[in-house]
Design a protein around this motif. Structure first.
Motif, PDB file in Angstrom:
ATOM      1  N   MET A 180       0.663  -1.173   0.112  1.00 21.91           N
ATOM      2  CA  MET A 180      -0.208   0.085   0.010  1.00 21.91           C
ATOM      3  C   MET A 180       0.915   1.285  -0.072  1.00 21.91           C
ATOM      4  SD  MET A 180      -3.406  -0.586  -0.119  1.00 21.91           S
ATOM      5  CE  MET A 180      -3.162  -1.931  -0.999  1.00 21.91           C
ATOM      6  N   LEU A 181       1.942   1.159   0.651  1.00 19.48           N
ATOM      7  CA  LEU A 181       2.661   2.375   0.961  1.00 19.48           C
ATOM      8  C   LEU A 181       3.379   2.489  -0.316  1.00 19.48           C
ATOM      9  CD1 LEU A 181       4.482   2.087   4.395  1.00 19.48           C
ATOM     10  CD2 LEU A 181       2.852   3.719   3.530  1.00 19.48           C
ATOM     11  N   LEU A 182       4.049   1.644  -0.958  1.00 18.71           N
ATOM     12  CA  LEU A 182       4.584   1.677  -2.428  1.00 18.71           C
ATOM     13  C   LEU A 182       3.624   2.471  -3.402  1.00 18.71           C
ATOM     14  CD1 LEU A 182       7.143  -1.237  -2.409  1.00 18.71           C
ATOM     15  CD2 LEU A 182       7.431   1.202  -2.833  1.00 18.71           C
ATOM     16  N   ILE A 183       2.353   1.608  -3.477  1.00 17.12           N
ATOM     17  CA  ILE A 183       1.524   2.023  -4.404  1.00 17.12           C
ATOM     18  C   ILE A 183       1.185   3.626  -4.146  1.00 17.12           C
ATOM     19  CG2 ILE A 183      -0.770   1.839  -5.330  1.00 17.12           C
ATOM     20  CD1 ILE A 183      -0.464  -0.905  -5.165  1.00 17.12           C
ATOM     21  N   ILE A 184       0.787   3.975  -3.022  1.00 19.09           N
ATOM     22  CA  ILE A 184       0.511   5.410  -2.601  1.00 19.09           C
ATOM     23  C   ILE A 184       1.480   6.177  -2.981  1.00 19.09           C
ATOM     24  CG2 ILE A 184       0.066   7.077  -0.713  1.00 19.09           C
ATOM     25  CD1 ILE A 184      -1.669   4.608   0.410  1.00 19.09           C
ATOM     26  N   SER A 185       2.829   6.145  -2.685  1.00 20.88           N
ATOM     27  CA  SER A 185       4.180   6.793  -2.996  1.00 20.88           C
ATOM     28  C   SER A 185       4.145   6.915  -4.300  1.00 20.88           C
ATOM     29  CB  SER A 185       5.335   6.432  -2.222  1.00 20.88           C
ATOM     30  OG  SER A 185       5.739   5.524  -3.097  1.00 20.88           O
ATOM     31  N   GLY A 186       3.906   5.845  -5.249  1.00 18.19           N
ATOM     32  CA  GLY A 186       3.873   6.016  -6.507  1.00 18.19           C
ATOM     33  C   GLY A 186       3.063   6.808  -7.189  1.00 18.19           C
ATOM     34  N   ILE A 187       1.606   6.772  -6.671  1.00 17.56           N
ATOM     35  CA  ILE A 187       0.651   7.690  -7.150  1.00 17.56           C
ATOM     36  C   ILE A 187       0.997   9.126  -7.038  1.00 17.56           C
ATOM     37  CG2 ILE A 187      -1.728   8.432  -6.940  1.00 17.56           C
ATOM     38  CD1 ILE A 187      -2.497   5.595  -6.408  1.00 17.56           C
ATOM     39  N   ARG A 188       1.708   9.315  -5.818  1.00 17.78           N
ATOM     40  CA  ARG A 188       1.826  10.672  -5.404  1.00 17.78           C
ATOM     41  C   ARG A 188       2.856  11.286  -6.502  1.00 17.78           C
ATOM     42  NH1 ARG A 188       2.887  10.696   0.506  1.00 17.78           N
ATOM     43  NH2 ARG A 188       0.813  10.236   1.270  1.00 17.78           N
ATOM     44  N   GLN A 189       4.026  10.369  -6.383  1.00 16.19           N
ATOM     45  CA  GLN A 189       5.115  10.825  -7.526  1.00 16.19           C
ATOM     46  C   GLN A 189       4.539  11.030  -8.921  1.00 16.19           C
ATOM     47  OE1 GLN A 189       7.985   7.553  -7.678  1.00 16.19           O
ATOM     48  NE2 GLN A 189       9.668   9.008  -7.050  1.00 16.19           N
ATOM     49  N   HIS A 190       3.728  10.111  -9.299  1.00 20.69           N
ATOM     50  CA  HIS A 190       3.205  10.409 -10.711  1.00 20.69           C
ATOM     51  C   HIS A 190       2.324  11.740 -10.783  1.00 20.69           C
ATOM     52  CE1 HIS A 190       2.237   8.177 -14.393  1.00 20.69           C
ATOM     53  NE2 HIS A 190       1.122   8.663 -14.278  1.00 20.69           N
ATOM     54  N   ARG A 191       1.526  12.033  -9.585  1.00 24.24           N
ATOM     55  CA  ARG A 191       0.855  13.176  -9.774  1.00 24.24           C
ATOM     56  C   ARG A 191       1.645  14.346  -9.730  1.00 24.24           C
ATOM     57  NH1 ARG A 191      -3.465  12.371  -5.488  1.00 24.24           N
ATOM     58  NH2 ARG A 191      -4.462  10.766  -6.625  1.00 24.24           N
ATOM     59  N   ARG A 192       2.952  14.366  -8.962  1.00 29.87           N
ATOM     60  CA  ARG A 192       3.722  15.607  -9.042  1.00 29.87           C
ATOM     61  C   ARG A 192       4.371  15.700 -10.274  1.00 29.87           C
ATOM     62  NH1 ARG A 192       7.767  14.079  -5.111  1.00 29.87           N
ATOM     63  NH2 ARG A 192       6.098  13.355  -3.740  1.00 29.87           N
ATOM     64  N   LYS A 193       4.637  14.551 -10.973  1.00 29.51           N
ATOM     65  CA  LYS A 193       5.418  14.807 -12.440  1.00 29.51           C
ATOM     66  C   LYS A 193       4.470  15.138 -13.322  1.00 29.51           C
ATOM     67  CE  LYS A 193       7.241  10.829 -13.380  1.00 29.51           C
ATOM     68  NZ  LYS A 193       7.408   9.525 -14.405  1.00 29.51           N
ATOM     69  N   ASN A 194       3.227  14.847 -13.293  1.00 26.77           N
ATOM     70  CA  ASN A 194       2.209  15.302 -14.300  1.00 26.77           C
ATOM     71  C   ASN A 194       1.872  16.794 -14.022  1.00 26.77           C
ATOM     72  OD1 ASN A 194       1.900  12.989 -15.489  1.00 26.77           O
ATOM     73  ND2 ASN A 194      -0.071  12.433 -14.540  1.00 26.77           N
ATOM     74  N   LYS A 195       2.009  17.342 -12.902  1.00 29.64           N
ATOM     75  CA  LYS A 195       1.631  18.569 -12.382  1.00 29.64           C
ATOM     76  C   LYS A 195       2.970  19.449 -13.028  1.00 29.64           C
ATOM     77  CE  LYS A 195      -0.457  18.400  -8.358  1.00 29.64           C
ATOM     78  NZ  LYS A 195      -0.560  18.577  -7.060  1.00 29.64           N
ATOM     79  N   GLY A 196       4.035  18.984 -13.158  1.00 31.01           N
ATOM     80  CA  GLY A 196       5.144  19.748 -13.704  1.00 31.01           C
ATOM     81  C   GLY A 196       5.222  20.160 -14.890  1.00 31.01           C
TER      82      GLY A 196
END
Lengths: 243, 616
Positions: A180-196
């Motif tokens: 769960m932790l890995l998936i959630i951190s992955g989602i957050r990373q993905h969102r941060r990259k997309n917002k860039g």
């Protein structure tokens, strides 16, 4: 009337032939051997085998007359717990043929000392009190064997929840939480990259999509990313083609 | 462009920057972890022992030098040069060879299924090791509580725990029975652990590999030290390593050595190609290949020393217990004082009693106790791990600790190999772009693991272990040998030896020497072809049969040999051929597509002939 050892009486009644060879001598019980316990009496006798040294090692005690007395006491005690046999005395229990192995035969007579008690009664009495008899000698079912008397097997000691389920639950929870932790951190990373800077990425993608493909092999050799070393022009450890 | 000897650099599949290893050590450990697997522990020591001990090392080293290392170098070089998984790499070498990548992909999928099932069994044993006394140390009571369960009494507590309490195996492969829920939940956890480690590809496996690749070495060392101090260890080791050079005349020994080195290095699965594709392009893959192959073989030797010192202890203690039982019979029958006959004086005492009272001695149920008979009881595969070794562990002081260590080691050995298997499945999927780019990698790996989990539930049926043997023997063996043959031929002849040597010179700084060129062009393909034919001959020589565990068999606890029913044989044949069938199918498809394109397009727009290929 001289007092006669009841065991002597028993043997005299049962084995007159043997007794007659002995009546001029002072025969003690120990010198008698269980020759020819036949017929019903043979069936009512049980062989006992002790393995004291195996069980106790250095703390082994020697098997002597006192230990035999204790054994007879334990057997008599066991018989007294049987209904209708509450009057069993130590003298009713007869041991014979004690060997160096420490094995012997024993038989329990009735108060009249003419008959031996049936095997079934003795069996059930010993089985009920096996634990007490074992403990009196610091032995267990394997080292104090009553041949022909099966021991009651110990009930299985299963805990209410098998241990493997507990460990399984622990491992499963750890794995679940970590995933769960890995998936959630992955989602957050993905969102941060997309917002860039998404515009710059679009143009780069468009550039990269223009690749001529011949026979499935892309023909574009150069890596067009900005800021990357273009290997086509690296010269450090390259051998120059001869002129 | 004229200055560089390096030819075209293909763009990474996926469009984004290709993931890379954090450092060289992660890459080396991943390859070592993939190569070093359960086979190093339970196949090599068995082969060493049955094929003449130290003499087996001769064919083994020859196979390593002429087959293992050259093939391994090819895989690493191809992956590193083309920077794609197996499917993309072989398509890039020649579109006609694209089927090879698909074949590797299919075989990897099949291997992952049953390999993780073995890990499930290991996990089940690991979970059951956290108790004292261990559950396989004693037989359970039967329903009346008057005695022990008959199946257990006739065989042994260890076998009973394996066949009944773990597998609940049926007596026939046709009798599938229900899914065993205990194995199913362990399978779920097993796949969950695999998913946790491969969730982001090498980013996560690179971290996990530090533990899973190094922990087995630690435990092996602990077992080695403990094993060497146990009584009987030296007998086990001398028995293992005593060379018997006559075995070299037996062709079976050479075949076993060649197949062992092949499967031990996990060649032709596509995992090494996948791992190498994440390397920087200029990396000395030749040195990597040689060092990883040598580490793998050293590990096999190390493991066999540890395993055989423990097995020697087991044989010695079984022998001692056999003598003790005989001594007990003697002293009980002759009423001798306790401990009057020791193990050393047993033979003399028996002779003396036999001289004085032969009739009575003849009536006793004495067993023949010879140490060689106990040392001969070797086993390989699951028999070694789950029956022989678990029994050995029972007699070591502090048994649960050793059981936990042993099964923990097996689990991490298998897990690091599973990383390679999963990479060889996931990397081609990523390169092909099967999912749209928006879909995160976590979802792709999750779907892959979920699919594998559901397919692998067939191994949790009561006949699951029989099917696993089929998969192991037929799905993996023949296909991998064929695919490796195509690999070598594809690179040496289709891609072109000169072009390949140029690539390697560009990557490592030195052209491959005569040894490499000779093995790639001639020796390895011939060797692989010979191995393939010999293997097929071996499989065809005897009708395929399996050994079933049948409590009602009259010679129980021996396993009953049964032939496979017809539909199972059909499945075996399918498994042996389908993965390799991709190669001709894709080649044919490409040929047809080329011909169709040629007839459709006008002649001058035609693309130049692909190098090394054949135009219509």
């Amino acid at each position: 009337m001289t007092w006669m050892d009841p065991r002597e009486v028993f043997l005299r009644n049962l084995h007159p032939a043997f007794y007659s060879t002995c009546n001029n001598l002072h025969c003690t019980w120990d010198s008698f051997e269980c020759i020819g316990l036949h017929g019903q009496d043979a069936e009512n006798a049980f062989k006992v085998r002790l393995s004291i040294r195996t069980a106790l090692g250095d703390k082994a005690y020697a098997w002597d007359a006192n230990e035999e007395y204790l054994f007879k006491a334990m057997v008599a005690f066991s018989m007294r717990k049987v209904p209708n046999r509450e009057t069993t005395e130590i003298s009713h229990v007869l041991l014979c043929n004690v060997t160096q192995r420490v094995s012997f035969w024993f038989v329990v007579t009735d108060p009249s000392r003419n008959h031996t008690l049936p095997a079934v009664e003795v069996q059930s009495a010993i089985r009920m009190n096996r634990n007490r008899i074992n403990n009196a000698f610091f032995l267990n079912d394997q080292t104090l064997e009553f041949l022909r008397i099966p021991s009651t097997l110990a009930p299985p000691t299963d805990p209410s929840v098998p241990i493997w389920i507990i460990i399984f639950g622990v491992i499963f929870c750890i794995v679940l939480v970590a995933t769960m932790l890995l998936i959630i951190s992955g989602i957050r990373q993905h969102r941060r990259k997309n917002k860039g800077p998404s515009e710059m990425e679009d143009s780069e993608d468009k550039c990269e999509n223009v690749i001529t493909i011949e026979n499935g092999i892309p023909c574009d050799p150069l890596d067009m990313k900005g800021g990357h070393i273009n290997d086509a022009f690296v010269t450090e450890d390259e051998r120059l083609t001869p002129l | 462009m004229a200055r560089t000897p390096g030819p075209d650099q293909p763009v990474d599949g996926g469009g984004e920057e290709r993931p890379a290893w954090d450092n060289k050590l992660q890459y080396l450990l991943s390859c070592v972890g993939f190569a070093v697997g359960l086979g190093n522990l339970w196949r090599f020591p068995y082969l060493c022992q049955t094929h003449g001990g130290g003499a087996f090392l001769i064919p083994y080293i020859i196979a390593l030098a002429f087959e293992g290392i050259p093939l391994f170098h090819i895989e690493l070089a191809v992956g590193q040069r083309l920077r794609r998984g197996s499917v993309g790499a072989w398509t890039a070498i020649s579109p006609y060879l694209g089927g090879m990548g698909l074949g590797c992909f299919t075989v990897s999928f099949l291997v992952s299924l049953y390999y993780n099932t073995v890990l499930t069994w290991v996990l089940w044993y690991l979970l059951n090791s956290f108790q004292h006394p261990l559950p396989w140390s004693a037989c359970p009571l039967d329903l009346n509580r008057t005695g022990l369960v008959q199946e257990c009494r006739d065989s042994s507590p260890v076998s009973y725990f394996w066949y009944r309490r773990t597998l609940n195996v049926s007596a026939d492969i046709g009798d599938s029975g229900p899914v065993q829920w205990r194995l199913l939940v362990c399978l779920a956890v097993s796949w969950a652990v695999v998913y946790l480690c491969v969730i982001r590809g090498i980013e996560t496996t690179g971290k996990a590999i530090y533990f899973t690749a190094l922990f087995p070495y630690l435990v092996l060392t602990v077992f080695l030290v403990r094993g060497l101090t146990l009584p009987g260890a030296m007998q086990g080791l001398t028995y293992l390593f005593t060379p018997d050079l006559r075995v070299l005349q037996n062709p079976r020994v050479w075949l076993d050595a060649a197949t062992q080195i092949f499967f031990s290095l996990s060649l032709a699965l596509g995992g090494h190609i996948a791992f190498a594709s994440y390397n920087p392009p200029r990396n000395n893959c030749r040195r990597d290949a040689v060092s990883i192959a040598l580490v793998n073989s050293m590990t096999s030797l190390y493991a066999s020393i540890a395993v055989f010192s423990v097995l020697g202890f087991k044989a010695a203690s079984d022998h001692g217990r056999c003598l003790d039982r005989n001594i007990l019979h003697l002293i009980n029958a002759f009423d001798l004082p306790e401990q009057s006959v020791s193990r050393d004086t047993y033979t003399a005492a028996l002779a003396r009693l036999n001289a004085s009272q032969p009739a009575q001695v003849a009536g006793l149920p004495l067993e023949a106790c010879r140490l060689e008979d106990f040392l001969d009881k070797s086993a390989s595969g699951t028999g070694l791990a789950f029956i022989v070794f678990t029994e050995a562990v029972l007699h070591m002081p502090g048994a649960p600790v050793w059981a936990v260590l042993f099964f923990g080691m097996l689990f991490s050995l298998g897990l690091s190999s599973m990383f390679g298997n999963m990479e060889s499945i996931i990397t081609p999927l990523l390169d092909l772009g099967v999912m749209p780019r928006r879909v995160p990698k976590e979802m792709l790996t999750g779907l892959a693991c979920l699919l594998c989990f559901f397919t692998a539930t067939c191994f949790t049926l009561r006949s699951g272990s029989y099917w696993l043997e089929i998969f192991d023997q037929y799905a993996a063996a023949l296909n991998l040998i064929l695919l490796a043959f195509f690999e070598v031929v594809g690179v040496a002849y289709v891609y072109g030896m000169k072009r390949f040597c140029d690539d390697i010179a560009w990557m490592t700084g030195r052209r491959p020497g005569f040894y490499w060129r000779a093995t790639w062009k001639v020796v390895s393909p011939l060797l692989l072809l010979t191995i393939f034919l010999a293997y097929v001959a071996l499989l065809a020589s005897s009708p395929p049969h399996y050994k079933a565990w049948n409590p009602r068999y009259e010679r129980f606890p021996l396993r009953q040999e049964k032939p496979y029913p017809g539909w199972v044989l059909a499945a075996c044949v399918l498994l042996s051929f389908l993965p390799t069938l991709w190669v001709p199918v894709v080649a044919l498809g490409q040929l047809l597509a080329q011909c169709r394109q040629k007839t459709r397009d006008p002649p001058q727009d035609r693309c130049p002939k692909p190098r090394g290929g054949r135009a219509c």
